[in-house]
Design a protein around this motif. Structure first.
Motif, PDB file in Angstrom:
ATOM      1  N   GLN A  10       0.792  -1.187  -0.161  1.00  0.00           N
ATOM      2  CA  GLN A  10      -0.083  -0.073   0.130  1.00  0.00           C
ATOM      3  C   GLN A  10       0.827   1.390   0.471  1.00  0.00           C
ATOM      4  N   LYS A  11       1.811   0.947  -0.424  1.00  0.00           N
ATOM      5  CA  LYS A  11       2.570   2.453  -0.696  1.00  0.00           C
ATOM      6  C   LYS A  11       2.857   2.927  -2.128  1.00  0.00           C
ATOM      7  N   GLU A  12       2.327   2.223  -2.935  1.00  0.00           N
ATOM      8  CA  GLU A  12       2.118   3.347  -4.677  1.00  0.00           C
ATOM      9  C   GLU A  12       0.461   1.804  -4.340  1.00  0.00           C
ATOM     10  N   THR A  13       0.101   2.727  -5.879  1.00  0.00           N
ATOM     11  CA  THR A  13      -1.399   1.637  -6.069  1.00  0.00           C
ATOM     12  C   THR A  13      -0.886   1.600  -7.778  1.00  0.00           C
ATOM     13  N   ILE A  14      -0.650   1.095  -8.739  1.00  0.00           N
ATOM     14  CA  ILE A  14      -0.239   1.017  -9.686  1.00  0.00           C
ATOM     15  C   ILE A  14      -1.312  -0.071 -10.454  1.00  0.00           C
ATOM     16  N   GLY A  15      -1.653   0.018 -12.521  1.00  0.00           N
ATOM     17  CA  GLY A  15      -2.473  -1.011 -13.379  1.00  0.00           C
ATOM     18  C   GLY A  15      -2.063  -1.518 -14.232  1.00  0.00           C
ATOM     19  N   ILE A  16      -2.680  -2.232 -14.519  1.00  0.00           N
ATOM     20  CA  ILE A  16      -1.697  -2.545 -15.672  1.00  0.00           C
ATOM     21  C   ILE A  16      -3.331  -2.598 -17.002  1.00  0.00           C
ATOM     22  N   PHE A  17      -1.632  -3.210 -18.039  1.00  0.00           N
ATOM     23  CA  PHE A  17      -2.371  -3.016 -19.062  1.00  0.00           C
ATOM     24  C   PHE A  17      -2.323  -4.824 -19.888  1.00  0.00           C
ATOM     25  N   ALA A  18      -3.181  -4.446 -20.678  1.00  0.00           N
ATOM     26  CA  ALA A  18      -3.682  -6.555 -21.278  1.00  0.00           C
ATOM     27  C   ALA A  18      -2.637  -6.477 -23.137  1.00  0.00           C
ATOM     28  N   GLY A  19      -2.019  -7.288 -23.390  1.00  0.00           N
ATOM     29  CA  GLY A  19      -1.057  -7.165 -24.698  1.00  0.00           C
ATOM     30  C   GLY A  19      -2.495  -6.629 -25.749  1.00  0.00           C
ATOM     31  N   GLN A  20      -1.213  -6.700 -26.748  1.00  0.00           N
ATOM     32  CA  GLN A  20      -2.108  -5.709 -27.707  1.00  0.00           C
ATOM     33  C   GLN A  20      -2.689  -7.024 -28.383  1.00  0.00           C
ATOM     34  N   ILE A  21      -2.906  -8.241 -28.895  1.00  0.00           N
ATOM     35  CA  ILE A  21      -3.554  -9.747 -28.986  1.00  0.00           C
ATOM     36  C   ILE A  21      -3.990 -10.419 -27.895  1.00  0.00           C
ATOM     37  N   PHE A  22      -3.001 -10.187 -26.968  1.00  0.00           N
ATOM     38  CA  PHE A  22      -3.667 -11.030 -25.816  1.00  0.00           C
ATOM     39  C   PHE A  22      -4.041 -10.823 -24.113  1.00  0.00           C
ATOM     40  N   SER A  23      -5.210 -11.355 -23.369  1.00  0.00           N
ATOM     41  CA  SER A  23      -5.142 -11.082 -22.362  1.00  0.00           C
ATOM     42  C   SER A  23      -5.147 -12.003 -21.474  1.00  0.00           C
ATOM     43  N   LYS A  24      -5.031 -12.055 -20.301  1.00  0.00           N
ATOM     44  CA  LYS A  24      -5.359 -12.921 -19.155  1.00  0.00           C
ATOM     45  C   LYS A  24      -6.646 -13.061 -19.039  1.00  0.00           C
ATOM     46  N   PHE A  25      -7.947 -12.216 -18.394  1.00  0.00           N
ATOM     47  CA  PHE A  25      -9.059 -11.905 -17.686  1.00  0.00           C
ATOM     48  C   PHE A  25      -9.301 -10.914 -18.126  1.00  0.00           C
ATOM     49  N   LYS A  65      -6.449   0.070 -12.425  1.00  0.00           N
ATOM     50  CA  LYS A  65      -5.866  -0.328 -11.600  1.00  0.00           C
ATOM     51  C   LYS A  65      -6.211  -1.698 -10.453  1.00  0.00           C
ATOM     52  N   LEU A  66      -5.038  -2.285 -10.083  1.00  0.00           N
ATOM     53  CA  LEU A  66      -4.876  -3.614  -9.609  1.00  0.00           C
ATOM     54  C   LEU A  66      -5.574  -3.587  -8.049  1.00  0.00           C
ATOM     55  N   PRO A  67      -6.618  -4.733  -7.436  1.00  0.00           N
ATOM     56  CA  PRO A  67      -6.892  -4.390  -6.117  1.00  0.00           C
ATOM     57  C   PRO A  67      -5.989  -4.596  -4.517  1.00  0.00           C
ATOM     58  N   LEU A  68      -6.618  -4.585  -3.778  1.00  0.00           N
ATOM     59  CA  LEU A  68      -6.169  -4.553  -2.414  1.00  0.00           C
ATOM     60  C   LEU A  68      -4.495  -3.845  -1.879  1.00  0.00           C
ATOM     61  N   SER A  69      -5.017  -2.226  -2.493  1.00  0.00           N
ATOM     62  CA  SER A  69      -4.297  -1.508  -2.694  1.00  0.00           C
ATOM     63  C   SER A  69      -5.458  -0.179  -1.812  1.00  0.00           C
ATOM     64  N   ILE A  70      -4.508   0.870  -1.919  1.00  0.00           N
ATOM     65  CA  ILE A  70      -5.545   2.388  -0.990  1.00  0.00           C
ATOM     66  C   ILE A  70      -5.970   3.088  -2.829  1.00  0.00           C
ATOM     67  N   HIS A  71      -7.533   3.637  -2.824  1.00  0.00           N
ATOM     68  CA  HIS A  71      -7.283   4.496  -3.504  1.00  0.00           C
ATOM     69  C   HIS A  71      -6.326   6.342  -3.421  1.00  0.00           C
ATOM     70  N   LYS A  72      -5.767   6.584  -3.571  1.00  0.00           N
ATOM     71  CA  LYS A  72      -5.375   7.672  -2.924  1.00  0.00           C
ATOM     72  C   LYS A  72      -6.050   9.071  -3.106  1.00  0.00           C
ATOM     73  N   GLN A  73      -7.028   9.191  -3.882  1.00  0.00           N
ATOM     74  CA  GLN A  73      -8.077  10.342  -3.765  1.00  0.00           C
ATOM     75  C   GLN A  73      -8.425  10.207  -1.992  1.00  0.00           C
ATOM     76  N   THR A  74      -8.993   8.893  -2.388  1.00  0.00           N
ATOM     77  CA  THR A  74     -10.646   8.689  -1.033  1.00  0.00           C
ATOM     78  C   THR A  74      -9.229   8.188   0.151  1.00  0.00           C
ATOM     79  N   ASN A  75      -8.571   7.801  -0.388  1.00  0.00           N
ATOM     80  CA  ASN A  75      -7.569   6.375   0.768  1.00  0.00           C
ATOM     81  C   ASN A  75      -8.216   5.677   1.275  1.00  0.00           C
ATOM     82  N   LYS A  76      -9.108   5.379   0.181  1.00  0.00           N
ATOM     83  CA  LYS A  76     -10.326   3.295   0.772  1.00  0.00           C
ATOM     84  C   LYS A  76      -9.273   2.820   0.614  1.00  0.00           C
ATOM     85  N   TYR A  77      -9.711   1.684   1.185  1.00  0.00           N
ATOM     86  CA  TYR A  77      -8.959   0.136   0.168  1.00  0.00           C
ATOM     87  C   TYR A  77      -9.311   0.036  -0.531  1.00  0.00           C
ATOM     88  N   CYS A  78      -8.904  -1.259  -1.282  1.00  0.00           N
ATOM     89  CA  CYS A  78     -10.016  -1.947  -2.538  1.00  0.00           C
ATOM     90  C   CYS A  78      -9.665  -3.281  -2.266  1.00  0.00           C
TER      91      CYS A  78
END
Length: 499
Positions: free
Chosen positions: A64-79, A170-183
């Motif tokens: 919970q020191k950072e809040t990061i998000g990920i991208f899908a690949g151009q051709i394939f995805s896992k979810f 945005k990935l879960p299990l971290s803090i929303h920087k604006q609201t300071n709420k746990y995802c």
């Protein structure tokens, strides 16, 4: 100096969470996003670091020191993620619940495979994870079809597809920087907060990609329009829909499984996972329990490792393959995967039923007729091109026959004696083991088309009783002519025909 500190020490729990995030979410590392918020900003924003996503960034997210998000690949995805958002949390809740019900009821997705998390502000992420990569355009196709079936939404609600190659999630299990709420994760029906989001997250098993493709993805030919999207979105969705045709021919898949089981080894390189998943559904539907299915498929894998090693990747050990097999089979049974909506249509014709009803011997004729009809149905559903099919005793019992293996054997022997049924193999031992293979049979009656027939609902075969077929295909006079008086009344046909 900071760069030379070496590896960051992780606790066992952090290591578990890191691996699960990588397993479920991470398929593309070239880019990622970081959330930031300063006082005075209207809302939180994201920026893209110039370096690739490293495990240390994921670990900082978990801590919970950072809040990061990920991208899908151009051709394939896992979810796939349905990102539900609106200015009102109540409206987001209502829409999310409706979406979960739709995915469960209309798309036959188990509630165990639908995972919902709070976004940290006024929305929810509804996610489905797969155990293998899938083409991104299939996920887009699925997304548009789901939205179309969900119906017109409030103008205040948005449901966006995530992740994309150009838009992150945005990935879960971290803090929303604006609201300071746990995802955190929530119950997918009540949307109440999970008491332990981390434990829940670690318990998630991804859904089978093969099942998703066969049973969940909509048939592109059946989608004519997207009713509520704007003109640009309609054009884009139709492009996606019209360019995809990926439905699997279940009849040919069944024949391929039977061929592998007959040869007792894989027939094509790198087909292990495909075979394990599809054969586990096939054997489950035939009535085998988990142990029986694992036993039959273990024979195939062990024989492949022993005599056809080139069919399995060199880096895959036999121990790993067998442990994966056990996991796949358990998952298939736990989530009750079925062929369902893509199974071929089965018809029972009047002349076929007449041949079944003409079977007769002292004292046992009704039981024989029931078993004969069961074998006919099983043959129509599963027989290979040469008419051969598997049928364990447990399936015979499930279809309304006696639970006594001894009596079933007697009836089978009689059906064989009169020529209705051919027993192709019985009590055959697998080479080099003490294990027995499932018996194989062949129905020896002419299965011809006619004008009078009943179409079976393959998802509810257990609901059919022997008498239902008779009432559906014969008049009361025809039934009385072909059955003895005691059989007619024992089956309760008089009351059924009166109704």
């Amino acid at each position: 100096m900071e760069k030379n500190k070496g590896k960051i020490t992780k606790t066992k729990r952090e290591e578990q969470l890191l691996e699960q995030i990588k397993n479920l979410y991470i398929g593309f590392r070239k880019n990622y996003i970081k959330m930031y918020y300063n006082k005075g900003m209207a809302k939180a924003k994201y920026h893209r670091p110039t370096w690739a996503l490293h495990d240390n960034q994921i670990l900082a997210h978990i801590r919970q020191k950072e809040t990061i998000g990920i991208f899908a690949g151009q051709i394939f995805s896992k979810f796939i993620c349905f990102d539900v958002d609106s200015p009102e949390l109540k409206l987001s809740k209502h829409t999310t619940k409706a979406l979960v019900v739709l995915l469960n009821h209309d798309y036959n997705i188990s509630l165990d495979d639908i995972h919902v998390s709070f976004s940290g502000k006024k929305g929810y992420h509804v996610e489905i994870f797969l155990d293998e990569f899938i083409e991104s355009n299939k996920m887009e196709h699925f997304y548009f079809d789901v939205l179309n079936n969900l119906g017109k939404l409030s103008e205040k609600v948005e449901i966006e597809l995530r992740p994309l190659h150009t838009v992150g999630l945005k990935l879960p299990l971290s803090i929303h920087k604006q609201t300071n709420k746990y995802c955190h994760f929530v119950d997918n029906q009540t949307l109440r907060k999970k008491t332990d989001s981390e434990n829940y997250f670690l318990s998630i098993e991804p859904m089978s990609k093969y099942y998703f493709e066969i049973e969940v993805l909509p048939d592109s030919k059946k989608i004519n329009q997207v009713q509520f999207l704007n003109d640009d979105e309609k054009i884009e969705s139709k492009k996606i829909i019209n360019n995809i045709n990926y439905k699997i021919d279940i009849e040919s898949e069944t024949k391929a499984i039977l061929l592998v089981l007959k040869n007792k080894h894989l027939l094509y390189p790198n087909s292990r996972h495909n075979f394990c998943f599809k054969a586990s559904i096939f054997l489950k539907e035939q009535g085998h329990d988990i142990a029986g299915t694992i036993g039959i498929m273990t024979d195939v894998l062990e024989n492949t490792f022993k005599h056809h090693r080139e069919m399995i990747d060199k880096s895959t050990t036999q121990e790993f393959a067998l442990s994966e097999l056990a996991r796949i089979v358990k998952n298939t049974y736990d989530k009750n995967y079925i062929w369902g909506q893509t199974s071929k249509e089965i018809k029972i014709y009047k002349d076929e039923l007449k041949e079944v009803l003409n079977i007769n011997t002292n004292g046992k004729s009704l039981h024989l007729k029931k078993l004969a009809l069961s074998t006919l149905i099983q043959s129509k559903r599963y027989a290979s091109q040469n008419g051969i099919f598997y049928m364990p005793y447990s399936t015979m019992t499930k279809m309304g026959n006696t639970g006594s293996r001894g009596r079933l054997l007697q009836y089978l022997l009689y059906l064989e004696e009169i020529g209705f049924l051919e027993v192709v193999s019985r009590n055959e031992q697998t080479e080099g083991t003490y294990k027995k293979k499932a018996n194989r049979y062949k129905v020896n009656i002419s299965q011809e088309d006619g004008d009078e027939f009943i179409v079976l609902d393959l998802n509810s075969l257990e609901k059919y009783d022997f008498k239902d077929y008779i009432v559906a295909l014969f008049t009361i006079d025809e039934a009385k002519e072909i059955l003895t008086k005691s059989q007619f009344y024992d089956l309760g046909l008089a009351k059924l025909y009166k109704l």
